[in-house]
Design a protein around this motif. Structure first.
Motif, PDB file in Angstrom:
ATOM      1  N   VAL A 148       0.834  -1.203   0.000  1.00  0.00           N
ATOM      2  CA  VAL A 148       0.000   0.000   0.000  1.00  0.00           C
ATOM      3  C   VAL A 148       0.869   1.253   0.000  1.00  0.00           C
ATOM      4  N   GLN A 149       0.316   2.309  -0.604  1.00  0.00           N
ATOM      5  CA  GLN A 149       0.894   3.642  -0.442  1.00  0.00           C
ATOM      6  C   GLN A 149      -0.182   4.546   0.124  1.00  0.00           C
ATOM      7  N   VAL A 150       0.171   5.345   1.147  1.00  0.00           N
ATOM      8  CA  VAL A 150      -0.763   6.284   1.745  1.00  0.00           C
ATOM      9  C   VAL A 150      -0.209   7.689   1.569  1.00  0.00           C
ATOM     10  N   LEU A 151      -1.021   8.563   0.964  1.00  0.00           N
ATOM     11  CA  LEU A 151      -0.683   9.971   0.806  1.00  0.00           C
ATOM     12  C   LEU A 151      -1.569  10.812   1.712  1.00  0.00           C
ATOM     13  N   HIS A 152      -1.035  11.946   2.177  1.00  0.00           N
ATOM     14  CA  HIS A 152      -1.836  12.905   2.943  1.00  0.00           C
ATOM     15  C   HIS A 152      -1.851  14.221   2.188  1.00  0.00           C
ATOM     16  N   VAL A 153      -3.045  14.767   1.982  1.00  0.00           N
ATOM     17  CA  VAL A 153      -3.220  16.012   1.243  1.00  0.00           C
ATOM     18  C   VAL A 153      -4.080  16.954   2.075  1.00  0.00           C
ATOM     19  N   THR A 154      -3.632  18.202   2.234  1.00  0.00           N
ATOM     20  CA  THR A 154      -4.397  19.195   2.994  1.00  0.00           C
ATOM     21  C   THR A 154      -4.633  20.414   2.115  1.00  0.00           C
ATOM     22  N   SER A 190     -11.918   8.626 -11.367  1.00  0.00           N
ATOM     23  CA  SER A 190     -11.420   9.882 -10.814  1.00  0.00           C
ATOM     24  C   SER A 190     -12.371  10.393  -9.739  1.00  0.00           C
ATOM     25  N   TYR A 191     -11.836  11.264  -8.876  1.00  0.00           N
ATOM     26  CA  TYR A 191     -12.625  11.785  -7.766  1.00  0.00           C
ATOM     27  C   TYR A 191     -12.164  13.201  -7.449  1.00  0.00           C
ATOM     28  N   ASP A 192     -13.113  14.124  -7.343  1.00  0.00           N
ATOM     29  CA  ASP A 192     -12.818  15.500  -6.959  1.00  0.00           C
ATOM     30  C   ASP A 192     -12.892  15.633  -5.442  1.00  0.00           C
ATOM     31  N   LEU A 193     -11.759  15.946  -4.809  1.00  0.00           N
ATOM     32  CA  LEU A 193     -11.779  16.186  -3.364  1.00  0.00           C
ATOM     33  C   LEU A 193     -12.630  17.421  -3.103  1.00  0.00           C
ATOM     34  N   PRO A 194     -13.697  17.298  -2.293  1.00  0.00           N
ATOM     35  CA  PRO A 194     -14.599  18.434  -2.093  1.00  0.00           C
ATOM     36  C   PRO A 194     -13.872  19.648  -1.513  1.00  0.00           C
ATOM     37  N   ALA A 195     -14.164  20.821  -2.074  1.00  0.00           N
ATOM     38  CA  ALA A 195     -13.611  22.059  -1.524  1.00  0.00           C
ATOM     39  C   ALA A 195     -14.305  22.380  -0.205  1.00  0.00           C
ATOM     40  N   LYS A 196     -13.543  22.814   0.785  1.00  0.00           N
ATOM     41  CA  LYS A 196     -14.081  23.151   2.103  1.00  0.00           C
ATOM     42  C   LYS A 196     -13.997  24.662   2.333  1.00  0.00           C
ATOM     43  N   ALA A 197     -14.964  25.195   3.080  1.00  0.00           N
ATOM     44  CA  ALA A 197     -14.989  26.638   3.342  1.00  0.00           C
ATOM     45  C   ALA A 197     -13.795  27.080   4.177  1.00  0.00           C
ATOM     46  N   THR A 198     -13.319  26.186   5.027  1.00  0.00           N
ATOM     47  CA  THR A 198     -12.142  26.470   5.848  1.00  0.00           C
ATOM     48  C   THR A 198     -11.160  25.320   5.706  1.00  0.00           C
ATOM     49  N   SER A 199      -9.921  25.555   6.077  1.00  0.00           N
ATOM     50  CA  SER A 199      -8.926  24.489   6.026  1.00  0.00           C
ATOM     51  C   SER A 199      -9.252  23.435   7.075  1.00  0.00           C
ATOM     52  N   THR A 200      -9.161  22.156   6.698  1.00  0.00           N
ATOM     53  CA  THR A 200      -9.484  21.049   7.603  1.00  0.00           C
ATOM     54  C   THR A 200      -8.256  20.142   7.747  1.00  0.00           C
ATOM     55  N   ASN A 201      -8.489  18.952   8.299  1.00  0.00           N
ATOM     56  CA  ASN A 201      -7.390  17.991   8.463  1.00  0.00           C
ATOM     57  C   ASN A 201      -7.003  17.323   7.150  1.00  0.00           C
ATOM     58  N   GLY A 202      -7.737  17.590   6.085  1.00  0.00           N
ATOM     59  CA  GLY A 202      -7.362  17.090   4.775  1.00  0.00           C
ATOM     60  C   GLY A 202      -7.870  15.690   4.477  1.00  0.00           C
ATOM     61  N   TYR A 203      -7.105  14.987   3.637  1.00  0.00           N
ATOM     62  CA  TYR A 203      -7.510  13.681   3.138  1.00  0.00           C
ATOM     63  C   TYR A 203      -6.327  12.722   3.162  1.00  0.00           C
ATOM     64  N   ASN A 204      -6.623  11.438   3.375  1.00  0.00           N
ATOM     65  CA  ASN A 204      -5.663  10.371   3.129  1.00  0.00           C
ATOM     66  C   ASN A 204      -6.117   9.598   1.902  1.00  0.00           C
ATOM     67  N   LEU A 205      -5.179   9.294   1.023  1.00  0.00           N
ATOM     68  CA  LEU A 205      -5.459   8.464  -0.143  1.00  0.00           C
ATOM     69  C   LEU A 205      -4.660   7.183  -0.001  1.00  0.00           C
ATOM     70  N   VAL A 206      -5.353   6.060  -0.047  1.00  0.00           N
ATOM     71  CA  VAL A 206      -4.738   4.741   0.184  1.00  0.00           C
ATOM     72  C   VAL A 206      -4.786   3.958  -1.124  1.00  0.00           C
ATOM     73  N   GLU A 207      -3.634   3.799  -1.766  1.00  0.00           N
ATOM     74  CA  GLU A 207      -3.536   3.022  -3.001  1.00  0.00           C
ATOM     75  C   GLU A 207      -3.237   1.555  -2.668  1.00  0.00           C
ATOM     76  N   LEU A 208      -4.034   0.651  -3.209  1.00  0.00           N
ATOM     77  CA  LEU A 208      -3.817  -0.781  -3.007  1.00  0.00           C
ATOM     78  C   LEU A 208      -2.798  -1.267  -4.026  1.00  0.00           C
ATOM     79  N   ARG A 209      -1.530  -1.145  -3.683  1.00  0.00           N
ATOM     80  CA  ARG A 209      -0.445  -1.391  -4.625  1.00  0.00           C
ATOM     81  C   ARG A 209      -0.256  -2.860  -4.980  1.00  0.00           C
ATOM     82  N   TYR A 210      -0.817  -3.750  -4.175  1.00  0.00           N
ATOM     83  CA  TYR A 210      -0.554  -5.164  -4.459  1.00  0.00           C
ATOM     84  C   TYR A 210      -1.221  -5.594  -5.766  1.00  0.00           C
ATOM     85  N   TYR A 211      -2.029  -4.744  -6.392  1.00  0.00           N
ATOM     86  CA  TYR A 211      -2.519  -4.973  -7.751  1.00  0.00           C
ATOM     87  C   TYR A 211      -1.544  -4.329  -8.714  1.00  0.00           C
ATOM     88  N   SER A 212      -0.406  -4.951  -8.952  1.00  0.00           N
ATOM     89  CA  SER A 212       0.605  -4.357  -9.824  1.00  0.00           C
ATOM     90  C   SER A 212       0.682  -5.120 -11.130  1.00  0.00           C
TER      91      SER A 212
END
Length: 212
Positions: A148-154, A190-212
């Motif tokens: 797996v790969q996990v990304l954090h985006v804020t 594809s997926y559009d990360l919803p825009a928030k009125a204020t800054s929040t804790n963001g998002y984690n994206l978890v890629e299931l890499r074992y499907y290579s």
């Protein structure tokens, strides 16, 4: 050993196993996503994981993990947006030792454990997932593992990014406590990360890499 199974501690005490989370938020043939929620001083019941799993932290508090076999307790100190990847492990339980609520998303990787579907995705010409965005996306790699790969985006307030899944299915987990959504993307979606009125804790994206 599933929830409701009775097991014995080393001292002979009988223990009935519970669920590994508070409630199921999403489930398909690939993953099962749990919410684990503990109030200050609350303890989760004894339980056993049958599948490797990823933990994503939404609300942090000092916790410790006890082991039914009597092994030394493990102290946990997590950060919001952080993540850990764990294999299956012996029977254990989690206790919130702090004064704040503890909350996470626990993602069971069913294909890598006892619940393997036996239906792997066909390979394709697509590669890793990517953001469709102008300029640099502030993405931080939290876990970089062959499985797996996990990304954090804020995103800043009002900003949105589009994630395009590559060959790997991806889970998009909103860490905003007011809208804790979990979205599963098939390869190529594809997926559009919803825009928030204020800054929040963001998002984690978890890629299931074992499907290579």
């Amino acid at each position: 050993m599933t929830a409701g199974t009775t097991v014995q501690a080393p001292d002979g005490t009988e223990v009935v196993l519970g669920e590994i989370g508070t409630r199921v938020l999403l489930e398909n043939s690939r993953v099962r996503v749990w919410e684990v929620s503990l109030a200050p001083g609350e303890a989760q019941g004894w339980h056993l994981h049958h599948n490797p799993y990823v933990v994503l932290c939404l609300a942090t508090s000092p916790c410790h993990m006890d082991w039914l076999d009597g092994s030394p307790a493990r102290q946990l100190s997590e950060t919001i947006g952080g993540s850990v990847y764990r294999p299956v492990s012996p029977v254990h339980m989690l206790t919130n030792d702090g004064d704040s609520p503890y909350l996470n998303r626990l993602i069971e990787l069913l294909d890598l454990g006892e619940e393997a579907s036996g239906e792997p995705y066909a390979s394709s010409a697509m590669g890793e997932g990517s953001f469709a965005s102008i300029g640099e996306v502030p993405a931080k790699v939290i876990i970089d593992d062959p499985d797996v790969q996990v990304l954090h985006v804020t995103p800043d307030a009002g900003e949105t990014y589009t994630w395009i899944a590559g060959v790997h299915p991806t889970l998009v987990v909103d860490l905003d406590l007011d809208s804790p959504d979990v979205t599963y993307l098939q390869p190529g979606e594809s997926y559009d990360l919803p825009a928030k009125a204020t800054s929040t804790n963001g998002y984690n994206l978890v890629e299931l890499r074992y499907y290579s």
